[in-house]
Design a protein around this motif. Structure first.
Motif, PDB file in Angstrom:
ATOM      1  N   PRO A 292       0.832  -1.210   0.000  1.00 15.18           N
ATOM      2  CA  PRO A 292       0.000   0.000   0.000  1.00 15.18           C
ATOM      3  C   PRO A 292       0.866   1.261   0.000  1.00 15.18           C
ATOM      4  O   PRO A 292       0.456   2.306  -0.460  1.00 15.18           O
ATOM      5  N   ILE A 293       2.100   1.131   0.494  1.00 13.35           N
ATOM      6  CA  ILE A 293       3.052   2.249   0.454  1.00 13.35           C
ATOM      7  C   ILE A 293       3.775   2.180  -0.883  1.00 13.35           C
ATOM      8  O   ILE A 293       4.425   1.191  -1.206  1.00 13.35           O
ATOM      9  N   LYS A 294       3.653   3.228  -1.658  1.00 15.53           N
ATOM     10  CA  LYS A 294       4.291   3.282  -2.975  1.00 15.53           C
ATOM     11  C   LYS A 294       5.572   4.119  -2.949  1.00 15.53           C
ATOM     12  O   LYS A 294       6.425   3.973  -3.810  1.00 15.53           O
ATOM     13  N   LYS A 295       5.658   5.025  -1.960  1.00 10.67           N
ATOM     14  CA  LYS A 295       6.795   5.938  -1.898  1.00 10.67           C
ATOM     15  C   LYS A 295       7.101   6.247  -0.430  1.00 10.67           C
ATOM     16  O   LYS A 295       6.183   6.479   0.360  1.00 10.67           O
ATOM     17  N   VAL A 296       8.381   6.227  -0.075  1.00 13.11           N
ATOM     18  CA  VAL A 296       8.791   6.669   1.251  1.00 13.11           C
ATOM     19  C   VAL A 296       9.788   7.804   1.102  1.00 13.11           C
ATOM     20  O   VAL A 296      10.613   7.809   0.187  1.00 13.11           O
ATOM     21  N   ALA A 297       9.669   8.752   1.984  1.00 10.72           N
ATOM     22  CA  ALA A 297      10.605   9.854   2.071  1.00 10.72           C
ATOM     23  C   ALA A 297      11.180   9.785   3.480  1.00 10.72           C
ATOM     24  O   ALA A 297      10.440   9.873   4.459  1.00 10.72           O
ATOM     25  N   ILE A 298      12.465   9.569   3.566  1.00 12.20           N
ATOM     26  CA  ILE A 298      13.113   9.367   4.858  1.00 12.20           C
ATOM     27  C   ILE A 298      13.996  10.574   5.158  1.00 12.20           C
ATOM     28  O   ILE A 298      14.863  10.932   4.364  1.00 12.20           O
ATOM     29  N   ILE A 299      13.745  11.181   6.314  1.00  8.56           N
ATOM     30  CA  ILE A 299      14.506  12.354   6.754  1.00  8.56           C
ATOM     31  C   ILE A 299      15.505  11.885   7.806  1.00  8.56           C
ATOM     32  O   ILE A 299      15.115  11.308   8.824  1.00  8.56           O
ATOM     33  N   VAL A 300      16.789  12.128   7.564  1.00  8.28           N
ATOM     34  CA  VAL A 300      17.841  11.779   8.510  1.00  8.28           C
ATOM     35  C   VAL A 300      18.392  13.089   9.064  1.00  8.28           C
ATOM     36  O   VAL A 300      19.021  13.861   8.341  1.00  8.28           O
ATOM     37  N   ALA A 301      18.132  13.333  10.360  1.00 10.95           N
ATOM     38  CA  ALA A 301      18.489  14.617  10.956  1.00 10.95           C
ATOM     39  C   ALA A 301      19.603  14.523  11.993  1.00 10.95           C
ATOM     40  O   ALA A 301      20.064  15.541  12.492  1.00 10.95           O
ATOM     41  N   LYS A 302      20.028  13.312  12.314  1.00  9.07           N
ATOM     42  CA  LYS A 302      21.071  13.138  13.329  1.00  9.07           C
ATOM     43  C   LYS A 302      22.246  12.408  12.705  1.00  9.07           C
ATOM     44  O   LYS A 302      22.084  11.618  11.785  1.00  9.07           O
ATOM     45  N   GLY A 303      23.439  12.645  13.247  1.00  8.29           N
ATOM     46  CA  GLY A 303      24.637  12.110  12.642  1.00  8.29           C
ATOM     47  C   GLY A 303      25.304  10.965  13.375  1.00  8.29           C
ATOM     48  O   GLY A 303      26.435  10.619  13.064  1.00  8.29           O
TER      49      GLY A 303
ATOM     50  N   GLU B 145       7.435  18.458  -1.946  1.00 10.00           N
ATOM     51  CA  GLU B 145       6.887  18.253  -3.298  1.00 10.00           C
ATOM     52  C   GLU B 145       7.315  16.906  -3.860  1.00 10.00           C
ATOM     53  O   GLU B 145       6.516  16.182  -4.445  1.00 10.00           O
ATOM     54  N   LYS B 146       8.588  16.559  -3.667  1.00  5.81           N
ATOM     55  CA  LYS B 146       9.105  15.290  -4.171  1.00  5.81           C
ATOM     56  C   LYS B 146       8.563  14.105  -3.373  1.00  5.81           C
ATOM     57  O   LYS B 146       8.406  13.011  -3.902  1.00  5.81           O
ATOM     58  N   ALA B 147       8.289  14.333  -2.094  1.00  2.24           N
ATOM     59  CA  ALA B 147       7.883  13.257  -1.188  1.00  2.24           C
ATOM     60  C   ALA B 147       6.405  12.935  -1.256  1.00  2.24           C
ATOM     61  O   ALA B 147       5.988  11.858  -0.851  1.00  2.24           O
ATOM     62  N   GLY B 148       5.609  13.848  -1.766  1.00  3.94           N
ATOM     63  CA  GLY B 148       4.151  13.680  -1.734  1.00  3.94           C
ATOM     64  C   GLY B 148       3.605  12.716  -2.765  1.00  3.94           C
ATOM     65  O   GLY B 148       4.322  12.117  -3.541  1.00  3.94           O
ATOM     66  N   GLY B 149       2.310  12.596  -2.713  1.00  5.22           N
ATOM     67  CA  GLY B 149       1.611  11.753  -3.667  1.00  5.22           C
ATOM     68  C   GLY B 149       0.841  10.642  -2.982  1.00  5.22           C
ATOM     69  O   GLY B 149       1.038  10.357  -1.806  1.00  5.22           O
TER      70      GLY B 149
ATOM     71  N   MET C 177      14.588  -2.351  -2.186  1.00  2.11           N
ATOM     72  CA  MET C 177      14.590  -3.796  -2.432  1.00  2.11           C
ATOM     73  C   MET C 177      13.165  -4.337  -2.619  1.00  2.11           C
ATOM     74  O   MET C 177      12.966  -5.346  -3.282  1.00  2.11           O
ATOM     75  N   GLU C 178      12.205  -3.649  -2.020  1.00  2.00           N
ATOM     76  CA  GLU C 178      10.799  -4.052  -2.153  1.00  2.00           C
ATOM     77  C   GLU C 178      10.097  -3.350  -3.312  1.00  2.00           C
ATOM     78  O   GLU C 178       8.889  -3.495  -3.484  1.00  2.00           O
ATOM     79  N   GLY C 179      10.840  -2.550  -4.063  1.00  2.00           N
ATOM     80  CA  GLY C 179      10.252  -1.855  -5.199  1.00  2.00           C
ATOM     81  C   GLY C 179       9.491  -0.600  -4.818  1.00  2.00           C
ATOM     82  O   GLY C 179       8.681  -0.092  -5.592  1.00  2.00           O
ATOM     83  N   ILE C 180       9.753  -0.084  -3.632  1.00  2.00           N
ATOM     84  CA  ILE C 180       9.102   1.141  -3.155  1.00  2.00           C
ATOM     85  C   ILE C 180       9.999   2.326  -3.513  1.00  2.00           C
ATOM     86  O   ILE C 180      11.202   2.308  -3.233  1.00  2.00           O
ATOM     87  N   GLU C 181       9.428   3.339  -4.127  1.00  2.00           N
ATOM     88  CA  GLU C 181      10.181   4.550  -4.463  1.00  2.00           C
ATOM     89  C   GLU C 181      10.685   5.180  -3.167  1.00  2.00           C
ATOM     90  O   GLU C 181       9.946   5.295  -2.200  1.00  2.00           O
ATOM     91  N   CYS C 182      11.953   5.599  -3.158  1.00  2.00           N
ATOM     92  CA  CYS C 182      12.550   6.104  -1.923  1.00  2.00           C
ATOM     93  C   CYS C 182      13.361   7.365  -2.161  1.00  2.00           C
ATOM     94  O   CYS C 182      14.158   7.433  -3.094  1.00  2.00           O
ATOM     95  N   LYS C 183      13.136   8.347  -1.294  1.00  2.00           N
ATOM     96  CA  LYS C 183      13.890   9.588  -1.326  1.00  2.00           C
ATOM     97  C   LYS C 183      14.449   9.829   0.077  1.00  2.00           C
ATOM     98  O   LYS C 183      13.717   9.782   1.053  1.00  2.00           O
ATOM     99  N   LEU C 184      15.760  10.061   0.163  1.00  2.00           N
ATOM    100  CA  LEU C 184      16.427  10.351   1.429  1.00  2.00           C
ATOM    101  C   LEU C 184      16.741  11.841   1.493  1.00  2.00           C
ATOM    102  O   LEU C 184      17.259  12.410   0.523  1.00  2.00           O
TER     103      LEU C 184
ATOM    104  N   GLN D 156       4.665   7.998   2.312  1.00  3.84           N
ATOM    105  CA  GLN D 156       4.882   8.100   3.744  1.00  3.84           C
ATOM    106  C   GLN D 156       6.158   8.885   3.980  1.00  3.84           C
ATOM    107  O   GLN D 156       7.153   8.684   3.275  1.00  3.84           O
ATOM    108  N   ILE D 157       6.162   9.743   5.005  1.00  2.91           N
ATOM    109  CA  ILE D 157       7.377  10.443   5.415  1.00  2.91           C
ATOM    110  C   ILE D 157       7.813   9.856   6.745  1.00  2.91           C
ATOM    111  O   ILE D 157       7.022   9.756   7.677  1.00  2.91           O
TER     112      ILE D 157
END
Length: 167
Positions: free
Chosen positions: A8-19, A155-159, A36-43, A163-164
């Motif tokens: 059901p999740i087609k796209k994930v946007a992952i925010i990495v804020a800590k180092g 904008e890139k993460a939506g749709g 690996m699961e074929g889900i669109e991903c943006k970091l 999920q963010i």
């Protein structure tokens, strides 16, 4: 194994804020699992998370030993916060963590980014943090597509089916 794009999740946007090692790897593991699961991903790397995409720092991340309530000593006893302040303790704990990851074939940050990008993942840096830390594009990993604002990231993460995730 599940069929590609059957989630059901087609796209994930992952925010990495800590180092820290544990925070950066949480984002990388989730991103790699997504591609690996074929889900669109943006970091999206922001604030101290930028260390993960800064060439000189990305494979030198540390584990926070002070104020980490989940830290345990061998045997399961809580790790005393005061102990974490002693010289060399953070480096020693970080080396142990990296050794355990190496034993499990967990790749270093630069190789993990290679895998994610090869799988179709996209990597972005945060313009605000980039400017605050006075970074230059050439200091960043070649995996970084662009330095963008948070609005551009949204904008890139939506749709539909997106999920963010904030680590």
């Amino acid at each position: 194994m599940s069929e590609k794009n059957s989630h059901p999740i087609k796209k994930v946007a992952i925010i990495v804020a800590k180092g820290s090692i544990e925070d950066v790897y949480a984002g990388l593991v989730m991103a790699n699992g997504a591609v690996m699961e074929g889900i669109e991903c943006k970091l999206f790397f922001t604030f101290f998370g930028l260390d993960a995409i800064t060439k000189k720092r990305q494979n030198r991340l540390k584990t926070g030993t002070v104020g980490n309530p989940a830290m345990r000593m061998p045997g399961g006893l809580p790790f005393p916060t005061l102990l974490g302040m002693l010289p060399g303790v953070e480096a020693g704990v970080s080396a142990m963590m990296k050794k355990q990851m190496l034993d499990l074939d967990v790749p270093p940050v630069d190789e993990f980014l290679d895998m994610i990008v090869a799988g179709g993942g996209e990597v972005y840096g945060c313009k605000l943090a980039f400017d605050m830390f006075k970074l230059k594009k050439e200091q960043l990993s070649e995996h970084v597509i662009d330095i963008i604002t948070v609005g551009e990231f949204y904008e890139k993460a939506g749709g539909e089916g997106s999920q963010i995730i904030f680590t």
